[in-house]
Motif scaffolding. Structure first.
Motif, PDB file in Angstrom:
ATOM      1  N   THR A 168       0.839  -1.204   0.000  1.00  0.00           N
ATOM      2  CA  THR A 168       0.000   0.000   0.000  1.00  0.00           C
ATOM      3  C   THR A 168       0.869   1.247   0.000  1.00  0.00           C
ATOM      4  O   THR A 168       2.020   1.211   0.429  1.00  0.00           O
ATOM      5  N   LYS A 169       0.298   2.346  -0.483  1.00  0.00           N
ATOM      6  CA  LYS A 169       1.030   3.607  -0.518  1.00  0.00           C
ATOM      7  C   LYS A 169       0.789   4.440   0.743  1.00  0.00           C
ATOM      8  O   LYS A 169       1.376   5.501   0.911  1.00  0.00           O
ATOM      9  N   TYR A 170      -0.095   3.950   1.602  1.00  0.00           N
ATOM     10  CA  TYR A 170      -0.465   4.717   2.786  1.00  0.00           C
ATOM     11  C   TYR A 170       0.248   4.214   4.040  1.00  0.00           C
ATOM     12  O   TYR A 170       0.439   3.010   4.224  1.00  0.00           O
ATOM     13  N   THR A 171       0.604   5.165   4.888  1.00  0.00           N
ATOM     14  CA  THR A 171       1.204   4.869   6.190  1.00  0.00           C
ATOM     15  C   THR A 171       0.190   5.202   7.270  1.00  0.00           C
ATOM     16  O   THR A 171      -0.471   6.244   7.214  1.00  0.00           O
ATOM     17  N   SER A 172       0.061   4.325   8.249  1.00  0.00           N
ATOM     18  CA  SER A 172      -0.887   4.527   9.345  1.00  0.00           C
ATOM     19  C   SER A 172      -0.164   5.031  10.590  1.00  0.00           C
ATOM     20  O   SER A 172       0.849   4.459  11.004  1.00  0.00           O
ATOM     21  N   PHE A 173      -0.690   6.111  11.169  1.00  0.00           N
ATOM     22  CA  PHE A 173      -0.206   6.648  12.441  1.00  0.00           C
ATOM     23  C   PHE A 173      -1.189   6.196  13.514  1.00  0.00           C
ATOM     24  O   PHE A 173      -2.364   6.590  13.493  1.00  0.00           O
ATOM     25  N   PHE A 174      -0.721   5.380  14.447  1.00  0.00           N
ATOM     26  CA  PHE A 174      -1.570   4.916  15.548  1.00  0.00           C
ATOM     27  C   PHE A 174      -1.304   5.829  16.739  1.00  0.00           C
ATOM     28  O   PHE A 174      -0.205   5.855  17.292  1.00  0.00           O
ATOM     29  N   THR A 175      -2.323   6.592  17.126  1.00  0.00           N
ATOM     30  CA  THR A 175      -2.167   7.624  18.144  1.00  0.00           C
ATOM     31  C   THR A 175      -3.093   7.347  19.327  1.00  0.00           C
ATOM     32  O   THR A 175      -3.930   6.444  19.276  1.00  0.00           O
ATOM     33  N   VAL A 176      -2.953   8.146  20.369  1.00  0.00           N
ATOM     34  CA  VAL A 176      -3.821   7.981  21.542  1.00  0.00           C
ATOM     35  C   VAL A 176      -5.272   8.298  21.203  1.00  0.00           C
ATOM     36  O   VAL A 176      -6.193   7.933  21.943  1.00  0.00           O
ATOM     37  N   LYS A 177      -5.505   8.976  20.089  1.00  0.00           N
ATOM     38  CA  LYS A 177      -6.867   9.326  19.668  1.00  0.00           C
ATOM     39  C   LYS A 177      -7.369   8.475  18.509  1.00  0.00           C
ATOM     40  O   LYS A 177      -8.440   8.735  17.972  1.00  0.00           O
ATOM     41  N   GLY A 178      -6.597   7.469  18.131  1.00  0.00           N
ATOM     42  CA  GLY A 178      -7.031   6.609  17.039  1.00  0.00           C
ATOM     43  C   GLY A 178      -6.045   6.593  15.881  1.00  0.00           C
ATOM     44  O   GLY A 178      -4.924   7.089  15.985  1.00  0.00           O
ATOM     45  N   GLU A 179      -6.467   6.036  14.764  1.00  0.00           N
ATOM     46  CA  GLU A 179      -5.609   5.859  13.597  1.00  0.00           C
ATOM     47  C   GLU A 179      -5.814   6.978  12.584  1.00  0.00           C
ATOM     48  O   GLU A 179      -6.939   7.380  12.297  1.00  0.00           O
ATOM     49  N   VAL A 180      -4.697   7.477  12.054  1.00  0.00           N
ATOM     50  CA  VAL A 180      -4.718   8.484  10.993  1.00  0.00           C
ATOM     51  C   VAL A 180      -3.833   7.976   9.860  1.00  0.00           C
ATOM     52  O   VAL A 180      -2.726   7.488  10.107  1.00  0.00           O
ATOM     53  N   ARG A 181      -4.309   8.082   8.616  1.00  0.00           N
ATOM     54  CA  ARG A 181      -3.546   7.579   7.471  1.00  0.00           C
ATOM     55  C   ARG A 181      -3.055   8.732   6.610  1.00  0.00           C
ATOM     56  O   ARG A 181      -3.715   9.751   6.472  1.00  0.00           O
ATOM     57  N   GLU A 182      -1.870   8.529   6.040  1.00  0.00           N
ATOM     58  CA  GLU A 182      -1.288   9.536   5.158  1.00  0.00           C
ATOM     59  C   GLU A 182      -0.482   8.833   4.077  1.00  0.00           C
ATOM     60  O   GLU A 182       0.167   7.809   4.324  1.00  0.00           O
ATOM     61  N   ARG A 183      -0.515   9.401   2.878  1.00  0.00           N
ATOM     62  CA  ARG A 183       0.274   8.855   1.764  1.00  0.00           C
ATOM     63  C   ARG A 183       1.691   9.409   1.866  1.00  0.00           C
ATOM     64  O   ARG A 183       1.999  10.498   1.379  1.00  0.00           O
ATOM     65  N   ILE A 184       2.547   8.656   2.530  1.00  0.00           N
ATOM     66  CA  ILE A 184       3.910   9.101   2.816  1.00  0.00           C
ATOM     67  C   ILE A 184       4.773   7.879   3.107  1.00  0.00           C
ATOM     68  O   ILE A 184       4.279   6.864   3.609  1.00  0.00           O
ATOM     69  N   SER A 185       6.045   7.966   2.791  1.00  0.00           N
ATOM     70  CA  SER A 185       6.962   6.855   3.064  1.00  0.00           C
ATOM     71  C   SER A 185       7.456   6.913   4.506  1.00  0.00           C
ATOM     72  O   SER A 185       7.408   7.972   5.148  1.00  0.00           O
ATOM     73  N   ILE A 186       7.944   5.785   5.006  1.00  0.00           N
ATOM     74  CA  ILE A 186       8.502   5.741   6.359  1.00  0.00           C
ATOM     75  C   ILE A 186       9.688   6.693   6.475  1.00  0.00           C
ATOM     76  O   ILE A 186       9.856   7.391   7.488  1.00  0.00           O
ATOM     77  N   GLU A 187      10.492   6.754   5.442  1.00  0.00           N
ATOM     78  CA  GLU A 187      11.661   7.644   5.452  1.00  0.00           C
ATOM     79  C   GLU A 187      11.234   9.103   5.611  1.00  0.00           C
ATOM     80  O   GLU A 187      11.814   9.864   6.392  1.00  0.00           O
ATOM     81  N   ASN A 188      10.187   9.498   4.868  1.00  0.00           N
ATOM     82  CA  ASN A 188       9.716  10.877   4.971  1.00  0.00           C
ATOM     83  C   ASN A 188       9.031  11.159   6.305  1.00  0.00           C
ATOM     84  O   ASN A 188       9.044  12.290   6.792  1.00  0.00           O
ATOM     85  N   VAL A 189       8.423  10.130   6.890  1.00  0.00           N
ATOM     86  CA  VAL A 189       7.846  10.286   8.228  1.00  0.00           C
ATOM     87  C   VAL A 189       8.927  10.667   9.228  1.00  0.00           C
ATOM     88  O   VAL A 189       8.768  11.597  10.030  1.00  0.00           O
ATOM     89  N   LEU A 190      10.042   9.954   9.201  1.00  0.00           N
ATOM     90  CA  LEU A 190      11.133  10.221  10.140  1.00  0.00           C
ATOM     91  C   LEU A 190      11.724  11.612   9.921  1.00  0.00           C
ATOM     92  O   LEU A 190      12.105  12.293  10.875  1.00  0.00           O
TER      93      LEU A 190
END
Length: 249
Positions: A168-190
């Motif tokens: 998939t092209k989407y990255t999931s952010f699991f947060t204290v308020k739930g899941e948020v998805r964004e089209r971004i690579s792990i490298e760009n997240v860091l």
């Protein structure tokens, strides 16, 4: 029902909750903190007469410091503290008690301090001055995550872990308020986060050191109850990062 005060104007940096079923004790503790107002710029205080009310509020308000009586009806302070730690393992807890034996329980759950109520006016000011300084030294960072049409402003401390599902092209952010998805690579997240608290545990997973509860073999257990597997190639480095992080706290 919570009553709120701002010690100074400006944006809130530190949230403090005081919980005690006796209103007179709440007023006394709040008064002690107000007398230290010179040391408490940009601090917000909420008071709660019921543990249940605090726990409900803690779902949406990020408290860094909890000051609580131990002996309370329905949910006692120790039990409430454990529930708060499940929500945020980094919250600092100060227990107030009239009974020395309760101190043993507070040590077992690694409370920051316990204070006998007869000593509160003498000990609390010094403890709070030191603790506020510790919290202030940890600067709060925010980032925007999500799709271009639905951006969410998120405190980085509230991001538990990040995963990019295979294929998939989407990255999931699991947060204290739930899941948020964004089209971004792990490298760009860091690159976006720019924080040593986020560590890569395999090619598609990043965890926040603040939310690690325990590690067993190569499985990392997190504050929201989820578990993430680290690769065998990375687990040794991950454990080193965890140990260093906790040694520096």
């Amino acid at each position: 029902m919570a009553s709120s005060i701002h010690l100074y104007g400006g944006r809130i940096l530190i949230n403090i909750a005081i919980v005690d079923n006796e209103k007179s004790v709440l007023e006394n503790i709040r008064g002690i903190l107000l007398n230290l107002s010179g040391e408490f710029k940009d601090v917000h205080i909420d008071t709660y007469e019921k543990a249940e009310d605090f726990l409900v509020a803690f779902e949406t308000i990020r408290y860094q410091i909890l000051i609580s009586d131990v002996d309370m009806p329905e949910i006692n302070g120790i039990e409430m503290g454990k529930k708060a730690r499940d929500r945020d393992p980094n919250i600092y807890i100060i227990f107030l008690t009239a009974y020395v034996e309760y101190a043993i329980e507070s040590y077992r759950m690694e409370a920051y301090q316990y204070i006998l109520k007869e000593d509160v006016e003498e000990r609390l000011p010094e403890i709070m001055e030191r603790l506020i300084e510790i919290v202030r030294n940890h600067s709060i960072k925010y980032c925007y995550i999500g799709s271009e049409t639905q951006r969410v402003k998120m405190c980085q401390d509230d991001i538990i872990y990040i995963q990019k599902a295979k294929g998939t092209k989407y990255t999931s952010f699991f947060t204290v308020k739930g899941e948020v998805r964004e089209r971004i690579s792990i490298e760009n997240v860091l690159e976006k986060l720019m924080s040593d608290e986020f560590v890569i545990v395999d090619r598609s997973s990043v965890v926040n050191l603040r939310h690690i509860m325990k590690v067993r073999d190569n499985v990392i257990y997190l504050s929201n109850g989820d578990a993430v597997e680290a690769s065998h190639a990375r687990i040794k480095k991950v454990k080193e990062n965890i140990r260093k992080y906790w040694e520096e706290r």
